[in-house]
Structures are given as structure tokens and as C-alpha cells.
Design a protein around this motif. Structure first.
Motif, PDB file in Angstrom:
ATOM      1  N   UNK B  61      85.168  52.465  90.057  1.00 60.06           N
ATOM      2  CA  UNK B  61      85.668  52.105  88.728  1.00 60.06           C
ATOM      3  C   UNK B  61      84.762  52.693  87.641  1.00 60.06           C
ATOM      4  N   UNK B  62      83.453  52.549  87.838  1.00 53.15           N
ATOM      5  CA  UNK B  62      82.508  53.006  86.813  1.00 53.15           C
ATOM      6  C   UNK B  62      82.639  54.510  86.573  1.00 53.15           C
ATOM      7  N   UNK B  63      82.894  55.277  87.645  1.00 55.76           N
ATOM      8  CA  UNK B  63      83.017  56.726  87.505  1.00 55.76           C
ATOM      9  C   UNK B  63      84.290  57.092  86.734  1.00 55.76           C
ATOM     10  N   UNK B  64      85.398  56.433  87.067  1.00 59.84           N
ATOM     11  CA  UNK B  64      86.651  56.682  86.346  1.00 59.84           C
ATOM     12  C   UNK B  64      86.456  56.347  84.873  1.00 59.84           C
ATOM     13  N   UNK B  65      85.774  55.232  84.623  1.00 57.70           N
ATOM     14  CA  UNK B  65      85.528  54.795  83.249  1.00 57.70           C
ATOM     15  C   UNK B  65      84.689  55.835  82.499  1.00 57.70           C
ATOM     16  N   UNK B  66      83.639  56.348  83.150  1.00 53.96           N
ATOM     17  CA  UNK B  66      82.788  57.372  82.505  1.00 53.96           C
ATOM     18  C   UNK B  66      83.563  58.662  82.271  1.00 53.96           C
ATOM     19  N   UNK B  67      84.412  59.046  83.257  1.00 51.49           N
ATOM     20  CA  UNK B  67      85.195  60.283  83.123  1.00 51.49           C
ATOM     21  C   UNK B  67      86.206  60.188  81.989  1.00 51.49           C
ATOM     22  N   UNK B  68      86.784  58.988  81.808  1.00 53.15           N
ATOM     23  CA  UNK B  68      87.819  58.828  80.780  1.00 53.15           C
ATOM     24  C   UNK B  68      87.214  58.624  79.395  1.00 53.15           C
ATOM     25  N   UNK B  69      85.942  58.206  79.339  1.00 52.25           N
ATOM     26  CA  UNK B  69      85.363  57.768  78.067  1.00 52.25           C
ATOM     27  C   UNK B  69      85.415  58.781  76.931  1.00 52.25           C
ATOM     28  N   UNK B  70      85.015  60.053  77.153  1.00 48.80           N
ATOM     29  CA  UNK B  70      85.075  60.990  76.021  1.00 48.80           C
ATOM     30  C   UNK B  70      86.496  61.165  75.476  1.00 48.80           C
ATOM     31  N   UNK B  71      87.491  61.131  76.360  1.00 49.50           N
ATOM     32  CA  UNK B  71      88.890  61.297  75.928  1.00 49.50           C
ATOM     33  C   UNK B  71      89.376  60.048  75.227  1.00 49.50           C
ATOM     34  N   UNK B  72      88.930  58.889  75.718  1.00 50.64           N
ATOM     35  CA  UNK B  72      89.281  57.623  75.072  1.00 50.64           C
ATOM     36  C   UNK B  72      88.726  57.593  73.649  1.00 50.64           C
ATOM     37  N   UNK B  73      87.434  57.898  73.520  1.00 53.14           N
ATOM     38  CA  UNK B  73      86.790  57.834  72.200  1.00 53.14           C
ATOM     39  C   UNK B  73      87.357  58.913  71.281  1.00 53.14           C
ATOM     40  N   UNK B  74      87.518  60.131  71.814  1.00 50.39           N
ATOM     41  CA  UNK B  74      88.058  61.228  71.004  1.00 50.39           C
ATOM     42  C   UNK B  74      89.447  60.914  70.472  1.00 50.39           C
ATOM     43  N   UNK B  75      90.337  60.440  71.356  1.00 48.11           N
ATOM     44  CA  UNK B  75      91.704  60.158  70.915  1.00 48.11           C
ATOM     45  C   UNK B  75      91.719  58.963  69.964  1.00 48.11           C
ATOM     46  N   UNK B  76      90.850  57.993  70.207  1.00 47.44           N
ATOM     47  CA  UNK B  76      90.771  56.819  69.328  1.00 47.44           C
ATOM     48  C   UNK B  76      90.378  57.242  67.911  1.00 47.44           C
ATOM     49  N   UNK B  77      89.391  58.142  67.817  1.00 48.00           N
ATOM     50  CA  UNK B  77      88.951  58.614  66.495  1.00 48.00           C
ATOM     51  C   UNK B  77      90.091  59.334  65.776  1.00 48.00           C
ATOM     52  N   UNK B  78      90.804  60.212  66.515  1.00 48.05           N
ATOM     53  CA  UNK B  78      91.928  60.929  65.888  1.00 48.05           C
ATOM     54  C   UNK B  78      93.016  59.950  65.442  1.00 48.05           C
ATOM     55  N   UNK B  79      93.285  58.939  66.278  1.00 46.67           N
ATOM     56  CA  UNK B  79      94.297  57.947  65.911  1.00 46.67           C
ATOM     57  C   UNK B  79      93.902  57.196  64.646  1.00 46.67           C
ATOM     58  N   UNK B  80      92.623  56.813  64.544  1.00 43.68           N
ATOM     59  CA  UNK B  80      92.172  56.065  63.365  1.00 43.68           C
ATOM     60  C   UNK B  80      92.240  56.949  62.114  1.00 43.68           C
ATOM     61  N   UNK B  81      91.747  58.195  62.228  1.00 40.60           N
ATOM     62  CA  UNK B  81      91.748  59.085  61.064  1.00 40.60           C
ATOM     63  C   UNK B  81      93.182  59.366  60.596  1.00 40.60           C
ATOM     64  N   UNK B  82      94.066  59.758  61.540  1.00 39.98           N
ATOM     65  CA  UNK B  82      95.449  60.048  61.150  1.00 39.98           C
ATOM     66  C   UNK B  82      96.130  58.758  60.662  1.00 39.98           C
ATOM     67  N   UNK B  83      95.799  57.638  61.305  1.00 41.79           N
ATOM     68  CA  UNK B  83      96.383  56.358  60.904  1.00 41.79           C
ATOM     69  C   UNK B  83      95.989  55.982  59.485  1.00 41.79           C
TER      70      UNK B  83
END
Lengths: 164, 158
Positions: B61-83
């Protein structure tokens, strides 16, 4: 020929019923947009694995097989809701350039998947565990990302019928 | 303090006015918002599915979480800015829209839960996470983010 079909659908009672319902169209539209997360979200994660941008320590077949059922569930929901949206107002879509661009990009994205699965993926055993897949697999992943981004952009722009 | 004057001021900022006055800016920002939605949906679901025991189970689980993290944070930032940009262009309309406030409530809950609870549970220990706990966390995550998405879509219906 195609216009005849769209006109015939537009005249169907079921099409009219959804068109005239206050809630059905927005509900179908929302289902279509939100299932994007399930279908395209997980397709994107697979594409990112192919371009070596995530889950580099997982075999490609593991990512593919584990995400596939969820992608297909998402695809089924997207396809059914998408067909229903067109079914409801066929003539609005027929005259919309973004709709046809979206359909073209969808076909290209589908072809890209077929080429990938009948091509380099047939020899996946040779590169399954490699953090960086072979060039043709990376190209397939990158193309998929670009084509589906185009599908989403054109899909959104269908609502803005600037060119008739 | 009254909120409405602030909202009206926000709507008349340069960015808000520019987006409102342009034919193509709003649709393009909307498209960017949607693209980031797909990416964030994927990176949230990748981890939640794994926590439910249904995803890429070959990895911890921890590895999947680490692998997804940059994409999670990156997409979250784009969503907030565009939002934020979309909000600026029609701030008063959003202010008067119940769906917008419901979305904000889910958004705050989802953000706090994801970064304060889910990431902590997923990354804890390094070995395996308690499966029952992981399942509960994953279900809450899916429910909260679905709430954000559904309420967000509903903004258009008021």
C-alpha cells in the motif's frame, strides 16, 4: 445518410422523453462526466506506467490486469451514458464540429490500443519487470495520454457550439 | 463581516473580468479542470482500490501511495488553480449557489481526510497496513471525493 439516421433518432418518442424530462438529461450528463475518473483516470495510470512515470517497481502486466476490470466498468458507463446523450439530441451533435473531432480522436485512441495490444504487448514477457518499457510501448502510452486529453477537451467544448 | 462585498470585489478583479469577457477562456479553463479531474480521480482510485485489496496488490500500500503522490498533488494543484479562476469569473453566482457550498464542504473534508488521515495510514509502518482499517479509510475517501464531484457537477444546475 448519417443525417437521416440522426433525424430519425431525434424523432423517436424515447429521445423526446429524455429531452423533455427536467432531471434525466442532467443526471446522464453527470454520470458521463464523473465516470471519467474511473475510466480515464485508471487508463491514465496505466499510460503513466508505460511511459515509466509511476509504479516503476510493478510489472506492467500486474498494472494492466489489476486495473483492466475497473477501466472496462468505467468504459461501459461512459459508453452507455454517452450514447444516451447523443440519442437525446442527435441533431445538436450532428452539427457540432467538436463532437466529430471527439469521435475522431476516440477512434484514434482505440486504434492506438489495438496496435499496442497486438504489437509490443505480445512480447511483454521480455520487458514486463523493466522500469522503462521499450520505445514502442512508451510511444503507445504517450499517444494515449495525448489522444484522450484531446477527447476530454473536445468533449467539454461540445457545449460551446461556436462553429456550425 | 459581510461576505457578499468581498465576493463582488473578487468577481471584479482583473482575472475574473478577463475570463468573463473572453469567449474561449472559460471553456479552456473548464477543459483543464476536467483533465486534472481525470488525473486526480485516477491517482485517488489507484490508492483506494489498493487499500480495498482490489488494485495493484503486487505492491505494498505504501508503495502505491508514494507512486501516486506526485500525480495526486500535481492534479490537485491544477484543479484548485483552475477552480479558483472559474470561481472568480462568476463569484456571485457561486455565492448564491447551494451546490457550490456543498462542494466546498466536501472539498475541505476530502482534502483534510486525504492528507491528514489517508496518506498517514497508507504510508505508516512501511510493512502492511491493517486491512480492515485500510478498507474503511478507502471507502471514506471514495465517498468524500464523489461528493466533491457530484456537488461540483450540480453547480451548473442551479
Amino acid at each position: 445518410m448519417l443525417l437521416r439516421l440522426f433525424e430519425a433518432v431525434q424523432a423517436m418518442p424515447a429521445s423526446l422523453a429524455i429531452r423533455e424530462s427536467r432531471y434525466l438529461y442532467p443526471v446522464i450528463e453527470s454520470v458521463h462526466v464523473l465516470s471519467l475518473c474511473l475510466f480515464l483516470g485508471l487508463v491514465t495510470m496505466m499510460d503513466l506506467r508505460l511511459v515509466s512515470a509511476t509504479m516503476r517497481s510493478a510489472p506492467v502486466t500486474e498494472v494492466q490486469q489489476r486495473l483492466f476490470p475497473w477501466q472496462m466498468l468505467g468504459l461501459a458507463v461512459m459508453a452507455v451514458s454517452g450514447v444516451l446523450l447523443v440519442f437525446t439530441e442527435p441533431l445538436r451533435f450532428y452539427g457540432n464540429i467538436f463532437f466529430w473531432m471527439k469521435m475522431t480522436l476516440l477512434v484514434l485512441a482505440g486504434l492506438n490500443m489495438v496496435v499496442f495490444h497486438t504489437g509490443v504487448y505480445q512480447r511483454v514477457a521480455d520487458w514486463d519487470a523493466h522500469p522503462v518499457p521499450p520505445t514502442s510501448a512508451r510511444i503507445a502510452g504517450g499517444l494515449s495520454l495525448v489522444l484522450f486529453a484531446g477527447v476530454v477537451i473536445c468533449g467539454r467544448l461540445i457545449a460551446y457550439n461556436w462553429y456550425k | 463581516m459581510e461576505l457578499l462585498p468581498v465576493i463582488e470585489w473578487l468577481e471584479h478583479t482583473g482575472a475574473g473580468t478577463a475570463i468573463r469577457d473572453s469567449t474561449w477562456l472559460f471553456p479552456c479553463i473548464e477543459a483543464g479542470h476536467l483533465l486534472a479531474l481525470a488525473l486526480m480521480g485516477g491517482s485517488v482510485l489507484l490508492v483506494d482500490l489498493r487499500m480495498l485489496g482490489l488494485g495493484v496488490t503486487r505492491l505494498p500500500v505504501a508503495q502505491v501511495c508514494r507512486d501516486a503522490r506526485p500525480w495526486l498533488i500535481g492534479s490537485f494543484v491544477v484543479l484548485v488553480v483552475t477552480g479558483v479562476l472559474l470561481f472568480l469569473s462568476e463569484a456571485t453566482k457561486c455565492y448564491l449557489n447551494p451546490a457550490f457550498w456543498i462542494k466546498m464542504a466536501f472539498l475541505i473534508a476530502g482534502t483534510v481526510f486525504t492528507f491528514a488521515v489517508r496518506q498517514r495510514v497508507a504510508l505508516a509502518g512501511g510493512a502492511e497496513v491493517d486491512p480492515a482499517m485500510a478498507r474503511r479509510v478507502a471507502v471514506i475517501s471514495v465517498v468524500l471525493w464523489s461528493g466533491v464531484g457530484i456537488a461540483g457537477r450540480a453547480i451548473a444546475f442551479y
